[in-house]
Design an enzyme around this catalytic site. Structure first.
Site, PDB file in Angstrom:
ATOM      1  N   ASP A  15       5.019 -23.369 -44.636  1.00  0.00           N
ATOM      2  CA  ASP A  15       5.104 -22.118 -45.385  1.00  0.00           C
ATOM      3  C   ASP A  15       3.701 -21.531 -45.504  1.00  0.00           C
ATOM      4  OD1 ASP A  15       5.986 -20.031 -46.901  1.00  0.00           O
ATOM      5  OD2 ASP A  15       6.525 -21.222 -48.652  1.00  0.00           O
ATOM      6  N   ASP A 108       7.022 -16.006 -42.224  1.00  0.00           N
ATOM      7  CA  ASP A 108       5.975 -16.890 -42.748  1.00  0.00           C
ATOM      8  C   ASP A 108       6.424 -18.310 -43.043  1.00  0.00           C
ATOM      9  OD1 ASP A 108       7.580 -16.142 -44.856  1.00  0.00           O
ATOM     10  OD2 ASP A 108       5.942 -15.955 -46.288  1.00  0.00           O
ATOM     11  N   GLU A 109       7.640 -18.693 -42.658  1.00  0.00           N
ATOM     12  CA  GLU A 109       8.046 -20.083 -42.890  1.00  0.00           C
ATOM     13  C   GLU A 109       9.070 -20.532 -41.861  1.00  0.00           C
ATOM     14  OE1 GLU A 109      10.417 -20.992 -46.380  1.00  0.00           O
ATOM     15  OE2 GLU A 109      10.864 -18.866 -46.677  1.00  0.00           O
TER      16      GLU A 109
END
Length: 362
Positions: A15, A108-109
């Site tokens: 993350d 983003d993860e």
């Protein structure tokens, strides 16, 4: 806790730390060390908040005006999604050097399954390498969680943010879960957490005391999931072929819209954006959904499904305008409009969307 015959998996959840805001601070040294929010200051919402802004209570999805009241020195930056997508691809390329089993959750993860790709290393060691390479390539920091299933790996990645690494081994999974408040559980939203709390379920330990019958009677099919995660059990696989089921775009306006012609004009750039993503992904969609939020924050959606995929941006826009006509008139005006194209499928020779000249100029 895992089944006796089940192989212990090595799952990593990576993350990025305050991703959008961190990219802005990376690219603009004047923003470093200052409270930053990505989003619009007037009528929008916060898309991301830097860690300097968070002690003031600023969070993503918060109305921008409220964020400014909480943190008067907050600096708003306009989103640059093309840049964020490019950085996200750099990160995805790093993941691919370690495993083909990558399940992105957002820009983003992502989950990574390293079980069959350790090559003599531990999953923890690989997670350390990935974080170091992300820093080297992008100049950004990432947090990672390592465990034997997706549920625990995601919980672990939150434990030492920012720029942290946390490991939950199989023998500690059930105990770790029982110590957490129920609101920390992925898959338990605020409404479900409130329902659980009404039954005296405040922690993982409280959840583990409930029978499967009790949970399924009150939470339906999700009851089995809750029963499992309270014991550190999660059988979900990392799926690299997750299918995107919809593409949408929306906009919040500085002034509430009260003229239908102006509203139609505001739908046009939203249609451009949705169509751009649809054509780039090689998909076709059959259902157009219009989202309307009024000035008093009431929200409605209206949808129309077609027997065949939408063939053009203009057709999609025309449907959205038709859906808007009967719901537009409201004394509070319209604060937000959105268009979503869903029921996506691979665009074949007979149903491929046409890319129009107007789209090329958008």
């Amino acid at each position: 806790m895992t089944g006796e015959s089940e192989r212990i998996r090595r799952i990593v959840h990576v993350d990025m730390d305050a991703f959008f805001a961190s990219v802005e601070q990376r690219d603009n040294p004047d923003l470093r060390g200052k409270p930053v929010a990505v989003g619009g200051i007037q009528r929008g919402v916060v898309a991301a908040a830097s860690y300097e802004a968070r002690p003031f209570g600023v969070r993503s999805a918060m109305p921008s005006m409220r964020a400014k009241r909480l943190c008067p020195d907050l600096i708003f930056v306009k989103p640059r999604f093309d840049v964020y997508r490019a950085v996200s691809q750099q990160i995805r390329d790093i993941f691919a050097d370690y495993t083909p089993l990558i399940e992105p959750l957002s820009l983003d993860e992502a989950y990574l399954d390293l079980t069959d790709y350790l090559e003599g290393r531990t999953a923890t060691r690989i997670a350390q390498e990935i974080r170091a390479r992300i820093r080297e390539v992008t100049g950004l920091t990432a947090s990672a969680g390592v465990s034997y299933n997706k549920f625990l790996a995601k919980l672990a990645s939150d434990q030492r943010k920012p720029d942290g690494l946390f490991v939950i081994p199989p023998e500690a999974g059930a105990e770790f879960v029982q110590s957490l408040p129920i609101g920390r559980f992925h898959g338990v939203g605020p409404a479900t957490a409130a329902r659980m709390e009404a039954h005296g379920i405040l922690t993982g330990a409280d959840l583990a005391r409930q029978s499967l019958e009790f949970l399924t009677a009150r939470f339906g099919k999700s009851g089995t999931y809750y029963w499992n995660i309270a014991r550190g059990i999660d059988h979900r696989e990392v799926k690299p072929d997750r299918v995107r089921k919809s593409v949408g775009a929306e906009n919040t306006f500085f002034d509430d819209l009260r003229d239908i012609s102006a509203a139609h004009a505001e739908l046009a750039p939203l249609a451009d954006k949705v169509w751009r993503h649809v054509t780039a992904s090689g998909k076709a969609g059959r259902t157009v959904t219009l989202k309307v939020k009024y000035g008093d924050f009431r929200q409605i959606t209206r949808a129309r499904s077609l027997p065949a995929p939408v063939i053009s941006r203009d057709q999609m826009l025309a449907i959205a305008c038709d859906l808007l006509e009967p719901v537009f008139a409201d004394p509070h005006g319209v604060r937000l409009l959105g268009i979503t194209l869903s029921a996506l499928e691979e665009a074949g020779a007979g149903n491929a969307p046409r890319q129009l000249g107007l789209f090329d100029q958008a």
